[in-house]
Design a protein around this motif. Structure first.
Motif, PDB file in Angstrom:
ATOM      1  N   ARG A   1       0.826  -1.211   0.000  1.00 10.05           N
ATOM      2  CA  ARG A   1       0.000   0.000   0.000  1.00 10.05           C
ATOM      3  C   ARG A   1       0.858   1.258   0.000  1.00 10.05           C
ATOM      4  O   ARG A   1       0.568   2.227  -0.698  1.00 10.05           O
ATOM      5  CB  ARG A   1      -0.947  -0.011   1.207  1.00 10.05           C
ATOM      6  CG  ARG A   1      -2.151  -0.917   1.021  1.00 10.05           C
ATOM      7  CD  ARG A   1      -3.226  -0.594   2.051  1.00 10.05           C
ATOM      8  NE  ARG A   1      -2.786  -0.880   3.403  1.00 10.05           N
ATOM      9  CZ  ARG A   1      -2.964  -2.043   4.021  1.00 10.05           C
ATOM     10  NH1 ARG A   1      -3.548  -3.028   3.369  1.00 10.05           N
ATOM     11  NH2 ARG A   1      -2.555  -2.222   5.261  1.00 10.05           N
ATOM     12  N   GLN A   2       1.938   1.265   0.785  1.00 11.01           N
ATOM     13  CA  GLN A   2       2.824   2.423   0.834  1.00 11.01           C
ATOM     14  C   GLN A   2       3.477   2.663  -0.523  1.00 11.01           C
ATOM     15  O   GLN A   2       3.609   3.795  -0.981  1.00 11.01           O
ATOM     16  CB  GLN A   2       3.884   2.243   1.922  1.00 11.01           C
ATOM     17  CG  GLN A   2       3.327   2.229   3.337  1.00 11.01           C
ATOM     18  CD  GLN A   2       2.578   3.507   3.643  1.00 11.01           C
ATOM     19  OE1 GLN A   2       3.042   4.598   3.338  1.00 11.01           O
ATOM     20  NE2 GLN A   2       1.402   3.383   4.252  1.00 11.01           N
ATOM     21  N   LYS A   3       3.876   1.580  -1.174  1.00 11.09           N
ATOM     22  CA  LYS A   3       4.473   1.722  -2.509  1.00 11.09           C
ATOM     23  C   LYS A   3       3.455   2.300  -3.499  1.00 11.09           C
ATOM     24  O   LYS A   3       3.795   3.104  -4.362  1.00 11.09           O
ATOM     25  CB  LYS A   3       4.967   0.365  -3.004  1.00 11.09           C
ATOM     26  CG  LYS A   3       6.192  -0.153  -2.258  1.00 11.09           C
ATOM     27  CD  LYS A   3       6.604  -1.515  -2.805  1.00 11.09           C
ATOM     28  CE  LYS A   3       7.812  -2.050  -2.055  1.00 11.09           C
ATOM     29  NZ  LYS A   3       8.216  -3.389  -2.549  1.00 11.09           N
ATOM     30  N   SER A   4       2.205   1.866  -3.366  1.00 13.94           N
ATOM     31  CA  SER A   4       1.174   2.379  -4.262  1.00 13.94           C
ATOM     32  C   SER A   4       0.920   3.854  -4.040  1.00 13.94           C
ATOM     33  O   SER A   4       0.717   4.627  -4.987  1.00 13.94           O
ATOM     34  CB  SER A   4      -0.125   1.584  -4.052  1.00 13.94           C
ATOM     35  OG  SER A   4       0.059   0.229  -4.380  1.00 13.94           O
ATOM     36  N   PHE A   5       0.930   4.254  -2.731  1.00 12.06           N
ATOM     37  CA  PHE A   5       0.775   5.678  -2.422  1.00 12.06           C
ATOM     38  C   PHE A   5       1.872   6.499  -3.093  1.00 12.06           C
ATOM     39  O   PHE A   5       1.613   7.530  -3.726  1.00 12.06           O
ATOM     40  CB  PHE A   5       0.815   5.901  -0.905  1.00 12.06           C
ATOM     41  CG  PHE A   5      -0.520   5.739  -0.234  1.00 12.06           C
ATOM     42  CD1 PHE A   5      -1.601   6.522  -0.597  1.00 12.06           C
ATOM     43  CD2 PHE A   5      -0.697   4.790   0.761  1.00 12.06           C
ATOM     44  CE1 PHE A   5      -2.830   6.377   0.025  1.00 12.06           C
ATOM     45  CE2 PHE A   5      -1.918   4.635   1.381  1.00 12.06           C
ATOM     46  CZ  PHE A   5      -3.000   5.427   1.017  1.00 12.06           C
ATOM     47  N   GLU A   6       3.118   6.086  -2.958  1.00  7.61           N
ATOM     48  CA  GLU A   6       4.246   6.818  -3.530  1.00  7.61           C
ATOM     49  C   GLU A   6       4.165   6.831  -5.052  1.00  7.61           C
ATOM     50  O   GLU A   6       4.448   7.841  -5.696  1.00  7.61           O
ATOM     51  CB  GLU A   6       5.575   6.205  -3.060  1.00  7.61           C
ATOM     52  CG  GLU A   6       5.826   6.305  -1.568  1.00  7.61           C
ATOM     53  CD  GLU A   6       5.840   7.748  -1.108  1.00  7.61           C
ATOM     54  OE1 GLU A   6       6.356   8.599  -1.852  1.00  7.61           O
ATOM     55  OE2 GLU A   6       5.336   8.026   0.002  1.00  7.61           O
ATOM     56  N   ALA A   7       3.793   5.676  -5.626  1.00  6.31           N
ATOM     57  CA  ALA A   7       3.676   5.619  -7.089  1.00  6.31           C
ATOM     58  C   ALA A   7       2.577   6.555  -7.584  1.00  6.31           C
ATOM     59  O   ALA A   7       2.718   7.222  -8.613  1.00  6.31           O
ATOM     60  CB  ALA A   7       3.396   4.188  -7.534  1.00  6.31           C
ATOM     61  N   ALA A   8       1.469   6.604  -6.840  1.00 10.79           N
ATOM     62  CA  ALA A   8       0.369   7.486  -7.233  1.00 10.79           C
ATOM     63  C   ALA A   8       0.792   8.945  -7.196  1.00 10.79           C
ATOM     64  O   ALA A   8       0.418   9.741  -8.064  1.00 10.79           O
ATOM     65  CB  ALA A   8      -0.829   7.258  -6.309  1.00 10.79           C
TER      66      ALA A   8
ATOM     67  N   LYS B   1       2.094  13.836 -10.200  1.00 15.48           N
ATOM     68  CA  LYS B   1       3.064  14.888 -10.482  1.00 15.48           C
ATOM     69  C   LYS B   1       3.380  14.945 -11.970  1.00 15.48           C
ATOM     70  O   LYS B   1       3.477  16.016 -12.575  1.00 15.48           O
ATOM     71  CB  LYS B   1       4.342  14.636  -9.677  1.00 15.48           C
ATOM     72  CG  LYS B   1       5.371  15.738  -9.793  1.00 15.48           C
ATOM     73  CD  LYS B   1       6.575  15.441  -8.905  1.00 15.48           C
ATOM     74  CE  LYS B   1       7.602  16.557  -9.009  1.00 15.48           C
ATOM     75  NZ  LYS B   1       8.786  16.286  -8.145  1.00 15.48           N
ATOM     76  N   GLU B   2       3.494  13.773 -12.596  1.00 13.00           N
ATOM     77  CA  GLU B   2       3.762  13.717 -14.035  1.00 13.00           C
ATOM     78  C   GLU B   2       2.567  14.234 -14.829  1.00 13.00           C
ATOM     79  O   GLU B   2       2.721  14.894 -15.858  1.00 13.00           O
ATOM     80  CB  GLU B   2       4.075  12.267 -14.430  1.00 13.00           C
ATOM     81  CG  GLU B   2       4.504  12.095 -15.876  1.00 13.00           C
ATOM     82  CD  GLU B   2       5.863  12.701 -16.146  1.00 13.00           C
ATOM     83  OE1 GLU B   2       6.144  13.000 -17.322  1.00 13.00           O
ATOM     84  OE2 GLU B   2       6.641  12.896 -15.188  1.00 13.00           O
ATOM     85  N   VAL B   3       1.351  13.945 -14.326  1.00 12.33           N
ATOM     86  CA  VAL B   3       0.146  14.430 -15.005  1.00 12.33           C
ATOM     87  C   VAL B   3       0.104  15.950 -15.008  1.00 12.33           C
ATOM     88  O   VAL B   3      -0.221  16.592 -16.010  1.00 12.33           O
ATOM     89  CB  VAL B   3      -1.110  13.852 -14.322  1.00 12.33           C
ATOM     90  CG1 VAL B   3      -2.362  14.562 -14.833  1.00 12.33           C
ATOM     91  CG2 VAL B   3      -1.214  12.374 -14.594  1.00 12.33           C
ATOM     92  N   LYS B   4       0.451  16.566 -13.877  1.00  7.64           N
ATOM     93  CA  LYS B   4       0.444  18.027 -13.791  1.00  7.64           C
ATOM     94  C   LYS B   4       1.463  18.632 -14.744  1.00  7.64           C
ATOM     95  O   LYS B   4       1.203  19.633 -15.402  1.00  7.64           O
ATOM     96  CB  LYS B   4       0.732  18.463 -12.359  1.00  7.64           C
ATOM     97  CG  LYS B   4      -0.405  18.157 -11.395  1.00  7.64           C
ATOM     98  CD  LYS B   4      -0.065  18.609  -9.973  1.00  7.64           C
ATOM     99  CE  LYS B   4      -1.213  18.298  -9.021  1.00  7.64           C
ATOM    100  NZ  LYS B   4      -0.887  18.711  -7.634  1.00  7.64           N
ATOM    101  N   LYS B   5       2.657  18.025 -14.821  1.00  7.97           N
ATOM    102  CA  LYS B   5       3.667  18.513 -15.760  1.00  7.97           C
ATOM    103  C   LYS B   5       3.168  18.398 -17.190  1.00  7.97           C
ATOM    104  O   LYS B   5       3.362  19.300 -18.004  1.00  7.97           O
ATOM    105  CB  LYS B   5       4.961  17.723 -15.596  1.00  7.97           C
ATOM    106  CG  LYS B   5       5.737  18.023 -14.321  1.00  7.97           C
ATOM    107  CD  LYS B   5       7.035  17.226 -14.304  1.00  7.97           C
ATOM    108  CE  LYS B   5       7.835  17.525 -13.043  1.00  7.97           C
ATOM    109  NZ  LYS B   5       9.097  16.746 -12.999  1.00  7.97           N
TER     110      LYS B   5
END
Length: 564
Positions: A74-81, A86-90
């Motif tokens: 779950r923590q990895k998924s949070f970080e990946a999300a 961030k990439e979407v905003k860029k």
């Protein structure tokens, strides 16, 4: 029950499919599947991390993930999300403004750039359904000319752009703002901009705040229609004048080119500059409506075709030329370069302050000069004899008189020297009439649509709003050997103001005691603009009185060069 992956536990964190798989640039989330999951119950600790209950799972054994494994996943998924968002905003910032870029998947008329359709026969882009299906079957839609362009090519005045502050003159399909919006993506592109300016209407066709439209892209400034300037005009003087005017407008350009699409003067120099500065980028031809973009592209392709087979092939399907503002209704892609990059003809930027924005569509050809300009000077012996005012003009000059330039301009002479001369440079179709100022209003009402055209005809004159704007001008001068200034009428031409005409100069005049200021009142339709500018050096006399400004070393280095 079939085994389920760990993604069932992470359902609240799953990303939409259009974000996760739409483009390889985005980071994708993968979870390692477990062949067997043990049956477990939700604990208070698990509830703290997720509000979704975990369903009962089939199967038992050591292969089932532990509580710690689930927490780490779950923590990895949070970080990946977080990384994905961030990439979407860029990406959104990069893609901003690109939505209106030319869609090459939609077939458009090669003459005007309007999307092809078979719905409305009056609309731009209409094609007969049988012709459309035949061309589509043979994949030849990019060789189709729409019905409106066919009429325009035969001289019909068919407008399609409304909301321009003037008379509609026909059915409207698109607004001037919508056309400008089609150029909004340019500031986000890496492109070479070729900006066109009409030398006859330099101030009126010079796009203000151009950098807001094209961003930091390099600009080549092309001055068109120099073949219309009076005979014996020294283009070296004109080139220096254009550079001075461009510098004052604080527009940084690579170079300035004086050209004629009709005689091909200066076109070869523009081709060389484009090939040198293009560097694989697309080239956009930009300018105000009716500045001559389509004619310039035709001349450009004709010159390039001598060495580039791609340009030679592109000449067969070139944009339509017409006197109607808004002939081009969408970006037109032209495969003109063999070495990469495209050439684009763009919709003209409609400027509400030009005369073309207020006259009827049928009167538009009258505003376009067809041959070399020849200045009409006042006072002159012909006007004086015709109006039986020779004695009054000889004694007091033009003071107390009004000069009508068709039905579009009225100049009241308030206070000038007896030797002051006004020379009108513009289309020959507009007749000039001189009357006493106290009779000017009555003369205008009586002769509008008859002697004073455009508007042409009494029917159009009834709908004419008149010369609503009056601008008081105080023209100062220091020397009498050169014109004091030009009074430029947006979309029409200019009036050269000579404090003392050589033909009227008297030997007994004492210029040192003269008040060196001339007073005029200029009446124009709303919202046409009037510009007072340094005089444009035209004709043989222009080369004699024009003075080149001495430049510093820094100015010499930064100043763009002019070519013709």
């Amino acid at each position: 029950m079939a085994p389920k992956s760990l993604s069932a536990f992470l359902f609240p964190l799953s990303l939409p499919h259009n974000l996760t798989y739409s483009t390889p640039k985005f980071l994708r989330i993968y979870t390692k599947p477990s062949p067997i999951l043990c049956k477990s119950q939700q604990t208070p600790t698990a509830t703290a991390h997720s509000s979704v209950s975990i369903p009962d799972q089939d199967g038992t054994g050591a292969a089932a993930p532990s509580r710690g494994d689930q927490f780490l996943e779950r923590q990895k998924s949070f970080e990946a999300a977080k990384l994905v968002m961030k990439e979407v905003k860029k990406s959104k910032r990069r893609e901003k403004g690109k939505a209106l870029k030319l869609n090459t998947a939609v077939a458009s008329c090669y003459g005007c750039g309007a999307p092809l359709h078979t719905l409305d026969p009056d609309a731009p882009g209409f094609v007969d359904p049988d012709t459309y299906e035949l061309k589509k079957r043979h994949r030849q839609l990019r060789t189709v000319l729409c019905g409106r362009c066919r009429l325009l090519s035969h001289g019909h005045m068919i407008t399609a752009v409304g909301g321009n502050g003037g008379y509609s003159g026909g059915k409207q399909f698109v607004s001037a703002d919508e056309l400008r919006e089609k150029l909004s993506h340019l500031r986000h592109e890496k492109a070479l901009i070729v900006k066109l300016v009409d030398v006859v209407d330099f101030n009126g066709s010079f796009l203000a705040r151009l950098r807001d439209l094209v961003g930091a892209n390099p600009i080549i400034l092309v001055v068109t229609k120099v073949d219309l300037l009076p005979r014996d005009t020294d283009l070296n003087c004109v080139g220096d004048w254009v550079v001075e005017a461009t510098t004052k407008k604080k527009l940084s350009v690579l170079s300035v080119h004086l050209t004629s699409s009709k005689s091909l003067v200066g076109i070869a120099g523009v081709v060389s500059e484009i090939q040198r500065e293009k560097k694989g980028r697309d080239v956009y031809i930009l300018g105000s409506a009716n500045v001559g973009k389509s004619a310039f592209i035709s001349a450009l392709l004709k010159t390039m075709a001598l060495r580039d087979p791609a340009a030679a092939a592109a000449r067969k399907y070139k944009p339509i030329q017409s006197a109607v503002p808004g002939t081009t209704l969408g970006p037109i892609q032209i495969d003109a370069f063999l070495g990469g990059g495209k050439l684009y003809d763009t919709p003209g930027v409609h400027l509400h302050h030009r005369q073309a924005a207020v006259v009827h569509s049928e009167d538009l050809p009258a505003l376009a000069p067809r041959s070399r300009l020849k200045g009409q000077s006042f006072p002159n012996s012909k006007v004086a004899s015709e109006n039986r005012m020779a004695e009054k003009i000889q004694s007091n000059g033009l003071n107390g008189f009004s000069i009508f330039w068709g039905g579009l301009v009225r100049v009241d002479i308030l206070k000038v020297l007896p030797e002051t001369c006004l020379t009108f440079y513009g289309p020959k179709a507009l007749q000039i009439h001189v009357v006493p100022t106290d009779k000017a209003d009555k003369f205008y009402q009586k002769e509008l649509g008859v002697l004073l055209t455009p508007p042409t005809g009494k029917e159009r004159a009834q709908d004419w709003r008149g010369l609503e704007l009056e601008q008081q001008l105080q023209v100062k001068f220091e020397e009498v050997e050169r014109p004091a200034s030009d009074v430029a009428i947006s979309g029409l031409g200019w009036i050269a103001v000579e404090p003392v005409s050589k033909s009227l100069r008297r030997s007994d005049i004492n210029l040192e005691e003269t008040i060196k200021e001339l007073h005029l009142a200029v009446h124009v339709p709303k919202p046409v603009e009037v510009f007072v500018r340094p005089p444009l050096p035209v004709g043989k006399a222009g080369a004699q009185w024009y003075q080149y400004r001495e430049l510093t070393e820094k100015e010499e280095e930064l100043r763009p060069k002019w070519h013709y």
